[in-house]
Motif scaffolding. Structure first.
Motif, PDB file in Angstrom:
ATOM      1  N   ALA A 136       3.223  -2.561   5.137  1.00 53.16           N
ATOM      2  CA  ALA A 136       4.381  -3.432   4.907  1.00 53.16           C
ATOM      3  C   ALA A 136       4.072  -4.860   5.339  1.00 53.16           C
ATOM      4  O   ALA A 136       4.459  -5.824   4.662  1.00 53.16           O
ATOM      5  CB  ALA A 136       5.595  -2.899   5.665  1.00 53.16           C
ATOM      6  N   PHE A 137       3.357  -4.999   6.467  1.00 49.38           N
ATOM      7  CA  PHE A 137       2.980  -6.325   6.957  1.00 49.38           C
ATOM      8  C   PHE A 137       2.076  -7.035   5.959  1.00 49.38           C
ATOM      9  O   PHE A 137       2.288  -8.210   5.633  1.00 49.38           O
ATOM     10  CB  PHE A 137       2.289  -6.195   8.315  1.00 49.38           C
ATOM     11  N   LEU A 138       1.067  -6.318   5.459  1.00 52.76           N
ATOM     12  CA  LEU A 138       0.150  -6.916   4.491  1.00 52.76           C
ATOM     13  C   LEU A 138       0.867  -7.271   3.181  1.00 52.76           C
ATOM     14  O   LEU A 138       0.600  -8.322   2.596  1.00 52.76           O
ATOM     15  CB  LEU A 138      -1.021  -5.971   4.216  1.00 52.76           C
ATOM     16  N   THR A 139       1.770  -6.409   2.744  1.00 51.01           N
ATOM     17  CA  THR A 139       2.514  -6.676   1.513  1.00 51.01           C
ATOM     18  C   THR A 139       3.393  -7.905   1.672  1.00 51.01           C
ATOM     19  O   THR A 139       3.419  -8.779   0.794  1.00 51.01           O
ATOM     20  CB  THR A 139       3.369  -5.456   1.127  1.00 51.01           C
ATOM     21  N   ALA A 140       4.127  -7.993   2.773  1.00 52.27           N
ATOM     22  CA  ALA A 140       4.989  -9.153   3.005  1.00 52.27           C
ATOM     23  C   ALA A 140       4.162 -10.431   3.092  1.00 52.27           C
ATOM     24  O   ALA A 140       4.534 -11.468   2.534  1.00 52.27           O
ATOM     25  CB  ALA A 140       5.812  -8.963   4.277  1.00 52.27           C
ATOM     26  N   GLY A 141       3.027 -10.361   3.769  1.00 52.16           N
ATOM     27  CA  GLY A 141       2.158 -11.534   3.879  1.00 52.16           C
ATOM     28  C   GLY A 141       1.597 -11.964   2.539  1.00 52.16           C
ATOM     29  O   GLY A 141       1.545 -13.157   2.222  1.00 52.16           O
ATOM     30  N   LEU A 142       1.183 -10.989   1.743  1.00 45.13           N
ATOM     31  CA  LEU A 142       0.633 -11.300   0.427  1.00 45.13           C
ATOM     32  C   LEU A 142       1.693 -11.906  -0.487  1.00 45.13           C
ATOM     33  O   LEU A 142       1.446 -12.908  -1.165  1.00 45.13           O
ATOM     34  CB  LEU A 142       0.040 -10.039  -0.205  1.00 45.13           C
ATOM     35  N   VAL A 143       2.883 -11.330  -0.495  1.00 44.45           N
ATOM     36  CA  VAL A 143       3.968 -11.864  -1.336  1.00 44.45           C
ATOM     37  C   VAL A 143       4.323 -13.283  -0.898  1.00 44.45           C
ATOM     38  O   VAL A 143       4.502 -14.181  -1.734  1.00 44.45           O
ATOM     39  CB  VAL A 143       5.201 -10.943  -1.290  1.00 44.45           C
ATOM     40  N   LEU A 144       4.406 -13.512   0.397  1.00 47.47           N
ATOM     41  CA  LEU A 144       4.723 -14.846   0.906  1.00 47.47           C
ATOM     42  C   LEU A 144       3.638 -15.844   0.524  1.00 47.47           C
ATOM     43  O   LEU A 144       3.935 -16.950   0.062  1.00 47.47           O
ATOM     44  CB  LEU A 144       4.889 -14.799   2.426  1.00 47.47           C
ATOM     45  N   ALA A 145       2.381 -15.466   0.674  1.00 51.46           N
ATOM     46  CA  ALA A 145       1.284 -16.376   0.336  1.00 51.46           C
ATOM     47  C   ALA A 145       1.255 -16.695  -1.155  1.00 51.46           C
ATOM     48  O   ALA A 145       1.098 -17.855  -1.550  1.00 51.46           O
ATOM     49  CB  ALA A 145      -0.049 -15.764   0.767  1.00 51.46           C
TER      50      ALA A 145
END
Length: 131
Positions: free
Chosen positions: A105-114
């Protein structure tokens, strides 16, 4: 009154296309044919785009300056709220990266934000040169 009814009637094909899309997507996803749902979505988007272009050429005013400005402000606020929400989610999830479920979830949120912020910056540069 008659003109308003006529203007609403011209939007009926677009409304029917969206209703048909909903039916097809519902059927396709429940049948396990998600590729068909994606194709139906793309074809409906193309149809609506061409249909609205046709209406504009015929003289129907679908958006005026006020509507466009309202849409710009709403889009900007949506981008700001989504960015802040994703940043807060990343802060909350950053302490829980030891859990494999939370790490995803952390990686997904970070990727979407980036991706969202990069796309925003690229579009700002593009429209800055264009306008």
């Amino acid at each position: 009154m008659v003109r308003v009814m006529k203007e609403k009637k011209v939007l009926l094909p677009a409304l029917l296309a969206v209703v048909a899309l909903g039916w097809i997507v519902g059927w396709a996803t429940s049948s396990g044919k998600s590729e068909l749902a994606l194709v139906a979505f793309a074809l409906t988007a193309i149809f609506i785009n061409f249909y609205f272009s046709y209406l504009e050429k015929k003289g129907f005013i679908l958006e005026d300056e006020r509507t466009l400005r309202i849409n710009e402000i709403a889009s900007r606020r949506t981008l700001q709220i989504t960015s802040i929400g994703l940043a807060v989610a990343m802060l909350l999830l950053s302490g829980k990266t030891s859990d494999p479920k939370m790490e995803g979830a952390f990686l997904t949120a970070g990727l979407v934000l980036a991706v969202m912020l990069t796309l925003h910056l690229l579009l700002m540069c593009y429209y800055g040169r264009r306008m």
